[in-house]
Design a protein around this motif. Structure first.
Motif, mmCIF file in Angstrom:
data_model
loop_
_atom_site.group_PDB
_atom_site.id
_atom_site.type_symbol
_atom_site.label_atom_id
_atom_site.label_comp_id
_atom_site.label_asym_id
_atom_site.label_seq_id
_atom_site.Cartn_x
_atom_site.Cartn_y
_atom_site.Cartn_z
ATOM 1 N N ALA A 299 14.003 8.382 -14.354
ATOM 2 C CA ALA A 299 14.097 7.002 -13.867
ATOM 3 C C ALA A 299 14.549 7.061 -12.413
ATOM 4 O O ALA A 299 15.535 7.721 -12.089
ATOM 5 N N VAL A 300 13.808 6.386 -11.540
ATOM 6 C CA VAL A 300 14.079 6.422 -10.109
ATOM 7 C C VAL A 300 14.759 5.123 -9.683
ATOM 8 O O VAL A 300 14.289 4.027 -10.001
ATOM 9 N N TYR A 301 15.884 5.241 -8.966
ATOM 10 C CA TYR A 301 16.581 4.096 -8.391
ATOM 11 C C TYR A 301 16.618 4.294 -6.882
ATOM 12 O O TYR A 301 17.084 5.322 -6.397
ATOM 13 N N LEU A 302 16.136 3.308 -6.160
ATOM 14 C CA LEU A 302 15.944 3.440 -4.727
ATOM 15 C C LEU A 302 16.479 2.208 -4.002
ATOM 16 O O LEU A 302 16.144 1.079 -4.365
ATOM 17 N N CYS A 303 17.296 2.416 -2.994
ATOM 18 C CA CYS A 303 17.780 1.309 -2.179
ATOM 19 C C CYS A 303 17.713 1.705 -0.708
ATOM 20 O O CYS A 303 18.275 2.731 -0.315
ATOM 21 N N GLY A 304 17.038 0.899 0.088
ATOM 22 C CA GLY A 304 16.914 1.190 1.509
ATOM 23 C C GLY A 304 16.060 0.157 2.191
ATOM 24 O O GLY A 304 15.645 -0.831 1.589
ATOM 25 N N PRO A 305 15.733 0.353 3.468
ATOM 26 C CA PRO A 305 14.887 -0.576 4.207
ATOM 27 C C PRO A 305 13.483 -0.617 3.606
ATOM 28 O O PRO A 305 13.048 0.348 2.969
ATOM 29 N N PRO A 306 12.743 -1.700 3.840
ATOM 30 C CA PRO A 306 11.406 -1.830 3.249
ATOM 31 C C PRO A 306 10.477 -0.658 3.514
ATOM 32 O O PRO A 306 9.817 -0.196 2.584
ATOM 33 N N PRO A 307 10.413 -0.114 4.751
ATOM 34 C CA PRO A 307 9.492 1.008 4.957
ATOM 35 C C PRO A 307 9.835 2.219 4.097
ATOM 36 O O PRO A 307 8.954 2.950 3.672
ATOM 37 N N MET A 308 11.125 2.433 3.884
ATOM 38 C CA MET A 308 11.521 3.565 3.058
ATOM 39 C C MET A 308 11.054 3.366 1.617
ATOM 40 O O MET A 308 10.492 4.278 0.991
ATOM 41 N N VAL A 309 11.269 2.154 1.097
ATOM 42 C CA VAL A 309 10.841 1.870 -0.277
ATOM 43 C C VAL A 309 9.333 2.024 -0.402
ATOM 44 O O VAL A 309 8.827 2.656 -1.329
ATOM 45 N N ASP A 310 8.602 1.453 0.565
ATOM 46 C CA ASP A 310 7.149 1.543 0.510
ATOM 47 C C ASP A 310 6.666 2.990 0.646
ATOM 48 O O ASP A 310 5.678 3.388 0.022
ATOM 49 N N ALA A 311 7.374 3.772 1.458
ATOM 50 C CA ALA A 311 6.978 5.164 1.636
ATOM 51 C C ALA A 311 7.159 5.965 0.349
ATOM 52 O O ALA A 311 6.313 6.787 -0.009
ATOM 53 N N VAL A 312 8.264 5.731 -0.338
ATOM 54 C CA VAL A 312 8.497 6.453 -1.592
ATOM 55 C C VAL A 312 7.458 6.059 -2.624
ATOM 56 O O VAL A 312 6.899 6.911 -3.332
ATOM 57 N N ARG A 313 7.179 4.762 -2.711
ATOM 58 C CA ARG A 313 6.156 4.318 -3.655
ATOM 59 C C ARG A 313 4.811 4.935 -3.299
ATOM 60 O O ARG A 313 4.045 5.363 -4.168
ATOM 61 N N GLY A 314 4.520 4.964 -1.987
ATOM 62 C CA GLY A 314 3.268 5.570 -1.551
ATOM 63 C C GLY A 314 3.211 7.053 -1.865
ATOM 64 O O GLY A 314 2.169 7.577 -2.247
ATOM 65 N N HIS A 315 4.347 7.721 -1.698
ATOM 66 C CA HIS A 315 4.412 9.152 -2.007
ATOM 67 C C HIS A 315 4.108 9.396 -3.482
ATOM 68 O O HIS A 315 3.318 10.288 -3.818
ATOM 69 N N PHE A 316 4.718 8.615 -4.337
ATOM 70 C CA PHE A 316 4.471 8.781 -5.771
ATOM 71 C C PHE A 316 2.998 8.534 -6.100
ATOM 72 O O PHE A 316 2.390 9.259 -6.885
ATOM 73 N N SER A 317 2.443 7.486 -5.489
ATOM 74 C CA SER A 317 1.041 7.165 -5.748
ATOM 75 C C SER A 317 0.119 8.268 -5.253
ATOM 76 O O SER A 317 -0.797 8.696 -5.956
ATOM 77 N N ASP A 318 0.365 8.756 -4.037
ATOM 78 C CA ASP A 318 -0.487 9.800 -3.472
ATOM 79 C C ASP A 318 -0.419 11.089 -4.271
ATOM 80 O O ASP A 318 -1.403 11.827 -4.362
ATOM 81 N N GLU A 319 0.761 11.372 -4.819
ATOM 82 C CA GLU A 319 0.943 12.601 -5.595
ATOM 83 C C GLU A 319 0.562 12.437 -7.058
ATOM 84 O O GLU A 319 0.665 13.386 -7.839
ATOM 85 N N GLY A 320 0.165 11.224 -7.436
ATOM 86 C CA GLY A 320 -0.193 10.973 -8.838
ATOM 87 C C GLY A 320 1.000 11.025 -9.759
ATOM 88 O O GLY A 320 0.874 11.389 -10.936
ATOM 89 N N ILE A 321 2.170 10.636 -9.247
ATOM 90 C CA ILE A 321 3.411 10.697 -10.016
ATOM 91 C C ILE A 321 3.708 9.328 -10.623
ATOM 92 O O ILE A 321 3.653 8.310 -9.933
#
Length: 895
Positions: A299-321
C-alpha cells in the motif's frame, strides 16, 4: 401510502421528506439524513417536540410530561410518535444545522517554535480540550493565523495519542502564516484550529507500506510512522523522503529514531539540488525498487506537491505497477491578491523533484488589486478507477476573472470531474501559503497559479488531469486495483469505517446514538432469517445506516470518500433480484450501535470487520446468481453470427432475455428502450464480449421510432432482424370501467410502437433485399379485464399477416409470437398500473390471472427462456419458410 412532510427550521430553511403512514416522522427524517432533535424515541422526553402547522396525523402514544394536553391542543406533536395521514408542515425547534455535524474548533496556545532549517518551522500547540480532538494519522486541520482573518491548512506530524500537536510549516517570505511565524509569533500566543479534515489516513491492514514524502509533506507521514511505532507494528515499511536542497531536509534524527524503533522499517532520502551532499541526488521515483512493492501487495501513501504525486503515479503506470492501494495528498501554495505590478518576469529554472517555487512579488500581475491575501480552498474529488463521482460544472468568477484557460480539469485516473473555466485577468501567488490547495489553476473561475516556464519539480510525466481538491485545502485521493469489483469495494468501505470509528467511538451523544439505532432498526424488516423480504428496501436503509457513521465524524471528506466508493449503487445493481442475505447482516447493525454506545472500541472494530465480510458474501452470491440468471437456458451457438438484431423493450423482461440469448448466439445487438436501464443491459452484454448499441427512445411516437431505427441502421449499415417487444397492459378491469383516455393509452402503448417501428425499418430492409420482423403479440387477444390491450394485440396480429403478404416479394419475413402468462423478475420500471385500492379492484386483477392460468393446458406460467426461444427461432434461418404466422407460446392457449 406515503405523504410529503415539510420540516421548517428556525433559520428559514425548509427540508422535505417522504414519510409512509406506517413510519414516524422522526424515522423518516433520519432515513433522509436529517437529524432532527430526538432522544428517547418512546414519547417520554419531549426532545423531538414540534409544531404542526397543517395536515392530519396519528399522534401516537406518549407521556403528558413529554407533551401536555395544552401543548397538544395548540398543535404540538412528538415527531418520534406521530405518523402522517396527509401532507404535513412542521415547525422544528432548531436550526437546519441539526441536519449536519460540523468539524469542531479547538483553542489553545503555542508551546514551541523550532526553526528546523532556513525554510521550515516546527509549530507546537497544546489545546485545552485535547481529549475531545480525535484524528487519524494523515489528517489535517485549518489553523487560524493570529492577527488576521485568514486560515491555513496543515497536517498533524504528531501521533493521534500525543498530547502536543505538531505541524511542519514551509516558510516563504510574505506569506500570511510565514509572516506571523517569523515576525510576530511567540510561545504563549493563543491559537485556534478547526478539524480534523481529510480522508488521507493510514488504513488498517497487514500489507507492506511504501511511504513517499516531499518537502513538508513529511508531516502526515511522520504521524503515520508514529502511529505504527505506538502500535508495535510489524508491517514492512519503507520511507522515501525527497527535498529540494540540503537545507530543506528536516527531522532526520526523528526518522532515524523511528526506524530504530519500528521493527521492519527502512528509509532513504534524496535531494534534487545537484550540489547536494546527500547520497542520492535526483527524484524520489529513482529510489523506488521492485522489492519495495512486494509483488503488488504494498500500500502506497504519498504526500507532496502536485508534480511529485503525478510523477509517482506516472512512474507506476509506465512501469506497469499496480500497488495494492494508492493513497495520496497533494498540497501547493495559496493565492495572493496583494501585488500591484503588471510586468511578469520569467521564474527561475530550478531542478528538483519537490521544489515549491517562490514567485517574486514583481512577477505577479493583477487586474483588480486587493488588500488582503486570498486563501483558496477547493473541492475534494473522489474518482476511483475511472468512475466519475462529481459531474462537470462551470462556475462563475468570484470578484475577478481570469485571462487564460484553467490549467487542467480536476480528475483522477484521467477522468475529468470539473470542466475548465476561463475569463479575463489574473491573480498572483501568495508567497506564504503553505500546504494548501493543489491541482488545477482555478477555483470558481479565478486563476490562482499562472503558468510559468519553470523546471519540473519532479521527473516529467505525460500530462494528465489533476484531482479535485477538498474545501479543507488539500487534494486527496485513493486508487485501488479493480476497486469496482465487489470485494474491493467492501474492503475499502471497511477501511474508511474503521477510521471513522476511531473519531467517534466514546464521543456520541444520546441523541446521536438514538438516531444511529433508529437507522440500524430500519434495516431489520427487509430481511427474514437468510432471505430478503425486500432487497431494494434493505439496500436503501443499509446505505443510510453506513452513511450516518461518516456524518457523525463531521468530516465531509470522509463522507465524500465513502460515497465515492459507490457501495449503494453496487448493491442496487447486484442485489436487485437477490433472495439470500447473510442472516447476521441486520443483527450486525444493531450490535455495532450497542458497541458504539458502550464505547467498546475493540468490539465495534470486530463487528465492522465481520460485517464487511458478510456483506461481501451476500453480494458475491447475488452476483453469481445474476450471472447464472443472465445465461440463457437454451443457446444455438453462431446462429446469428454477423447479423444485426434490434430488440425494442430490451431493458426488462422478454426483451432483455431475447437480447441476452441473441448475444450468446453471435448477434450484434441494438437495444432500444425508453428507460436508461437499457445502457446497463448493454454494458453487461458488452462485458461478456457482445457488440452492442444502446438507444434510449420513446417508440410511442413516429419521431421516436424513426430516430431509433435510423440510429440502429447507421450503426452497422443495416438491420437484419427487428424484434418488436414494446407493450403491456396498464389497467385490469371490466371494459365498461375504462375511460376514453385509458383506452387511448392502452392502444398507444401496445399497438403504436410496433406499427411505427415496422414503418421505420422496412425501407432499409427492402433496400438490402432481406430482413425479418418478429412482433410480440399476446394470447390475451382472448382474455378478460384488459379489452383495450387485447384489441391492440389483435392489431399486431393483423399487422403481421398483412405485412408478410405485402413484403414477401422483397425478401422480408414478418412473423409473431403470442406469449401467455410469463414469470419474470419484478419490473424496475413500472408500466404505470395503478395500485389496487379497493377489494373490487383486487378481485378484477385476480380474475385476469385466474383466466390466464386456466387457459393454459399446462396450468402454469411460461418462462423468459421459453418465450425467447420461440422469438429467436422465428428470427433465424431455421424458420426461413415461415411468414405471416402468429405462434402461440402459452402452454396450449391458442389466444
Amino acid at each position: 401510502m406515503s405523504h410529503q412532510v415539510a420540516l421548517a427550521f428556525e433559520d428559514g430553511v425548509t427540508r422535505f421528506i417522504t414519510c409512509g403512514e406506517d413510519q414516524t416522522v422522526a424515522d423518516a427524517s433520519y432515513r433522509a439524513r436529517i437529524n432532527i432533535p430526538m432522544d428517547c424515541r418512546d414519547g417520554v422526553c419531549g426532545t423531538c417536540k414540534a409544531l404542526c402547522e397543517s395536515g392530519e396525523f396519528d399522534g401516537g402514544s406518549y407521556l403528558q410530561d413529554a407533551l401536555s394536553p395544552d401543548e397538544e391542543s395548540a398543535g404540538y406533536v412528538l415527531t418520534c410518535q406521530m405518523k402522517p395521514r396527509s401532507e404535513l408542515v412542521l415547525q422544528i425547534a432548531s436550526t437546519s444545522a441539526v441536519a449536519k455535524t460540523a468539524a469542531a474548533t479547538h483553542r489553545g496556545t503555542v508551546t514551541a517554535l523550532d526553526r528546523l532549517s532556513p525554510s521550515t518551522v516546527a509549530l507546537t500547540v497544546e489545546i485545552t480540550d485535547r481529549a475531545e480532538l480525535a484524528f487519524l494519522p494523515g489528517q489535517y486541520v485549518n489553523i487560524a493565523v493570529p492577527g488576521t482573518d485568514e486560515s491555513r491548512s496543515y497536517s498533524f506530524s504528531n501521533g493521534p495519542a500525543d498530547e502536543a500537536l505538531t505541524f511542519l510549516v514551509k516558510i516563504t517570505p510574505g506569506g500570511v502564516m510565514s509572516t506571523w511565524l517569523t515576525e510576530r509569533a511567540a510561545v504563549g500566543d493563543e491559537i485556534a484550529l478547526t478539524g480534523p479534515h481529510g480522508s488521507f489516513f493510514l488504513r488498517e491492514s497487514d500489507d507492506p507500506l511504501l511511504l513517499l514524502a516531499g518537502g513538508t509533506g513529511l508531516a502526515p507521514i511522520l504521524s503515520i510512522l508514529r502511529t505504527l511505532d505506538a502500535g508495535g507494528s510489524t508491517r514492512p515499511v519503507h520511507l522515501l523522503y525527497g527535498a529540494t536542497t540540503d537545507a530543506d531536509v528536516v527531522e532526520r534524527e526523528t526518522i532515524e529514531l523511528l526506524a530504530g524503533s519500528i521493527q521492519n522499517m527502512t528509509w532513504d532520502h534524496c535531494v534534487a539540488d545537484k550540489a547536494t551532499t546527500a547520497q542520492h541526488q535526483g527524484y524520489v521515483t529513482s529510489l523506488i525498487e521492485p522489492g519495495h512493492l512486494h509483488d503488488g501487495a504494498t500500500a502506497v501513501y504519498l504526500c507532496g506537491p502536485p508534480p511529485m504525486v503525478d510523477a509517482v503515479r506516472g512512474h507506476f503506470s509506465d512501469e506497469g505497477i499496480t500497488p495494492g492501494g494508492f493513497y495520496y495528498e497533494k498540497f501547493a501554495l495559496a493565492a495572493s491578491r496583494d501585488a500591484d505590478v503588471s510586468d511578469a518576469v520569467e521564474e527561475p529554472e530550478v531542478e528538483g523533484e519537490d521544489q515549491e517555487v517562490e514567485v517574486p512579488a514583481e512577477a505577479r500581475t493583477l487586474t483588480e488589486p486587493a488588500e488582503e491575501d486570498l486563501l483558496v480552498l477547493t473541492g475534494e474529488g473522489r474518482d476511483l478507477a475511472g468512475q466519475t463521482v462529481l459531474p462537470a460544472a462551470e462556475l462563475a468568477a468570484l470578484g475577478v476573472t481570469v485571462s487564460r484557460t484553467a490549467d487542467d480539469a480536476r480528475g483522477i485516473c484521467g477522468q475529468s470531474l470539473f470542466g475548465a473555466v476561463s475569463g479575463d485577468g489574473s491573480v498572483a501567488l501568495d508567497p506564504g501559503g503553505d500546504l494548501l490547495v493543489a491541482g488545477g489553476r482555478t477555483v470558481a473561475g479565478q486563476d490562482l497559479f499562472p503558468a510559468a516556464d519553470t523546471a519540473p519539480l519532479v521527473a516529467p510525466v505525460p500530462d494528465r488531469p489533476a484531482s479535485a481538491v477538498g474545501t479543507g485545502g488539500y487534494q486527496i485521493g485513493e486508487e485501488h486495483p479493480s476497486v469496482h469489483e465487489s470485494d474491493a469495494i467492501f474492503d475499502a468501505r471497511r477501511a474508511l469505517e474503521l477510521g471513522a470509528l476511531e473519531l467517534v467511538v466514546g464521543r456520541l451523544t444520546s441523541q446521536q446514538v438514538h438516531g444511529y439505532r433508529l437507522l440500524a432498526e430500519a434495516t431489520v424488516p427487509y430481511v427474514d432469517g437468510d432471505r430478503f423480504v425486500d432487497a431494494a428496501g434493505y439496500t436503501e436503509t443499509n446505505a443510510a445506516f453506513h452513511d450516518y457513521l461518516f456524518t457523525l465524524t463531521g468530516n465531509e471528506h470522509l463522507s465524500q470518500a465513502y460515497r465515492a466508493l459507490g457501495v449503494k449503487g453496487h448493491m442496487e445493481q447486484s442485489l436487485r433480484t437477490a433472495t439470500w442475505c447473510h442472516p447476521s447482516c441486520t443483527r450486525d447493525h444493531l450490535d455495532i450501535v450497542d458497541a458504539m454506545e458502550a464505547g467498546d472500541r475493540e468490539e465495534a472494530r470486530r463487528l465492522v470487520g465481520e460485517h464487511a465480510d458478510r456483506s461481501k458474501e451476500t453480494t458475491r452470491r447475488a452476483m453469481a446468481d445474476n450471472t447464472a440468471a443472465r445465461r440463457p437456458r437454451f443457446v444455438t451457438p453462431g446462429r446469428f453470427d454477423g447479423r444485426v438484431v434490434a430488440v425494442t423493450g430490451a431493458a426488462q423482461g422478454i426483451g432483455r432475455r431475447v437480447a441476452e440469448r441473441a448475444a450468446a448466439e453471435g448477434a450484434q445487438l441494438v437495444l432500444v428502450d425508453r428507460s436508461p436501464l437499457v445502457h446497463e443491459v448493454a454494458g453487461g452484454l458488452s462485458a461478456d464480449g457482445a457488440k452492442t448499441l444502446a438507444v434510449e427512445a420513446d417508440l410511442e411516437s413516429w419521431d421516436g421510432a424513426e430516430a431509433a431505427l435510423r440510429e440502429a441502421a447507421g450503426w452497422q449499415g443495416r438491420v437484419d432482424v427487428l424484434v418488436n417487444n414494446v407493450g403491456g397492459a396498464i389497467h385490469f378491469k371490466p371494459f365498461v370501467e375504462f375511460t376514453a383516455e385509458e383506452i387511448s393509452a392502452e392502444i398507444t402503448r401496445s399497438l403504436m410502437p410496433t406499427l411505427w417501428c415496422c414503418r421505420a425499418v422496412l425501407p432499409g430492409m427492402v433496400g438490402q433485399g432481406s430482413g425479418v420482423i418478429v412482433n410480440v403479440s399476446s394470447a390475451a387477444t382472448r382474455g378478460i379485464h384488459r379489452i383495450p390491450y387485447s384489441a391492440a394485440k389483435g392489431g399486431i396480429n393483423a399487422i403481421t399477416a398483412s405485412l408478410a403478404l405485402e413484403y414477401a416479394d422483397a425478401g422480408i419475413r414478418v412473423v409473431a409470437t403470442a406469449p401467455g402468462g410469463t414469470e419474470a423478475p419484478p419490473r424496475r420500471i413500472s408500466r404505470g398500473t395503478p395500485e389496487a385500492r379497493t377489494e373490487q379492484e383486487r378481485e378484477w386483477f385476480q380474475a385476469h390471472i385466474d383466466q390466464t392460468l386456466g387457459s393454459s393446458l399446462l396450468g402454469r406460467y411460461g418462462t423468459l427462456d421459453e418465450q425467447a426461444a420461440a422469438i429467436l427461432f422465428l428470427a433465424s434461418d431455421e424458420a426461413s419458410y415461415v411468414t405471416g404466422t402468429v405462434l402461440p407460446v402459452a402452454g396450449g392457449d391458442p389466444g
